[in-house]
Design an enzyme around this catalytic site. Structure first.
Site, PDB file in Angstrom:
ATOM      1  N   ASN A 107      55.673 -39.244  15.634  1.00 30.91           N
ATOM      2  CA  ASN A 107      54.422 -38.646  15.148  1.00 30.91           C
ATOM      3  C   ASN A 107      53.316 -39.678  15.195  1.00 30.91           C
ATOM      4  OD1 ASN A 107      52.715 -36.738  13.613  1.00 30.91           O
ATOM      5  ND2 ASN A 107      52.984 -38.154  11.892  1.00 30.91           N
ATOM      6  N   SER A 136      48.957 -45.154  13.266  1.00 25.65           N
ATOM      7  CA  SER A 136      50.372 -45.554  13.259  1.00 25.65           C
ATOM      8  C   SER A 136      51.165 -44.515  14.028  1.00 25.65           C
ATOM      9  CB  SER A 136      50.918 -45.594  11.830  1.00 25.65           C
ATOM     10  OG  SER A 136      50.092 -46.370  10.981  1.00 25.65           O
TER      11      SER A 136
HETATM   12  C1  GRF Z   1      44.935 -36.791  15.083  1.00 23.94           C
HETATM   13  O1  GRF Z   1      43.982 -37.526  14.356  1.00 23.94           O
HETATM   14  C2  GRF Z   1      46.337 -37.156  14.700  1.00 23.94           C
HETATM   15  O2  GRF Z   1      46.481 -38.498  14.344  1.00 23.94           O
HETATM   16  C3  GRF Z   1      46.572 -36.291  13.486  1.00 23.94           C
HETATM   17  O3  GRF Z   1      45.953 -35.072  13.794  1.00 23.94           O
HETATM   18  C4  GRF Z   1      44.882 -35.307  14.722  1.00 23.94           C
HETATM   19  C5  GRF Z   1      45.151 -34.425  15.899  1.00 23.94           C
HETATM   20  O4  GRF Z   1      44.101 -34.451  16.821  1.00 23.94           O
HETATM   21  N1  GRF Z   1      47.973 -36.189  13.166  1.00 23.94           N
HETATM   22  P1  GRF Z   1      44.267 -33.754  18.230  1.00 23.94           P
HETATM   23  O5  GRF Z   1      44.728 -32.335  18.004  1.00 23.94           O
HETATM   24  O6  GRF Z   1      45.246 -34.550  19.041  1.00 23.94           O
HETATM   25  O7  GRF Z   1      42.871 -33.802  18.830  1.00 23.94           O
END
Ligand code: GRF
Length: 214
Positions: A107, A136
């Site tokens: 993730n 992270s």
């Molecule tokens: C990102 O900031 C990711 O870190 C978080 O959700 C957001 C998703 O953005 N878990 P995207 O859909 O990839 O534009």
């Protein structure tokens, strides 16, 4: 060898796009075997279809988490997924999926864990007034952003930043960090040792020196 990778999303899918772009550029040794969203209107589904990647919506509404994950597993298996990447997938996982893909789910979180876990990493770090944040990439466990960390990348707050500019720069950093973690995984360089993820040196980089072993 191209590792079959499934990407799970819930929204825009800009991280998915960075994986698609690096794969198409030949810098990731993977095949994106499917993209799955729990939200029917996730823009990431369109991004996937545009690149000829199977894109499936498995709505979570009205199902238990276990029921939903059993449906996910059926689709992941039907596409032969070996690694599952959560790229903005806004749901906690249960042992149903975690056991089936043990040590094979990663993730990306938009803060330097263990600071600011949860769904508002950028906003929480910004509102706290941090001077340095980042993202992270970690293996997933049952907790909320608690699994062993693969890599982190930093995003220092700059003079004149707004939440928007901080977040925009942070996302660009995410778009490098997530493919890099996938690359490390797919080239067999990650080993989980308790809470620690050991990263093997790049074979190409570690064969420096004279190369003469006698
Ligand atoms: C990102 O900031 C990711 O870190 C978080 O959700 C957001 C998703 O953005 N878990 P995207 O859909 O990839 O534009």
């Amino acid at each position: 060898m191209q590792t079959p990778v499934a990407v799970l999303i819930s929204g825009s899918g800009s991280n998915l796009q960075s994986i698609i772009d690096q794969t198409e550029a030949g810098s990731l040794p993977i095949k994106i075997c499917c993209v799955i969203s729990n939200k029917p209107d996730a823009f990431g589904l369109e991004r996937a279809r545009k690149h000829g990647i199977p894109a499936v919506c498995i709505p979570s509404r009205g199902k238990t988490r276990a029921e939903h994950e059993k449906e996910l597993i059926a689709v992941l298996d039907s596409h032969g997924a070996e690694l599952v990447v959560l790229a903005g997938y806004m749901r906690l996982l249960t042992p149903v999926l975690l056991e089936r893909f043990k040590g094979r789910i990663i993730n990306i979180h938009p803060a330097l864990l263990p600071s600011f876990p949860g769904t508002h990493g950028y906003e929480d770090a910004w509102n706290y007034g941090v001077k340095v944040s980042g993202c992270s990439v970690h293996f997933v466990d049952e907790g909320c952003d608690t699994g062993p960390i693969i890599l982190q990348a930093i995003n220092p707050v700059e003079p004149g930043d707004t939440l928007e500019s901080f977040k925009k720069r942070g996302l660009a950093i995410e778009h490098q960090a997530l493919p890099e973690a996938i690359r490390l995984y797919c080239t067999g360089r990650l080993h989980i040792d308790g809470r620690r993820v050991l990263v093997e040196p790049d074979a190409a980089e570690s064969t420096g020196g004279s190369g003469c072993t006698g």
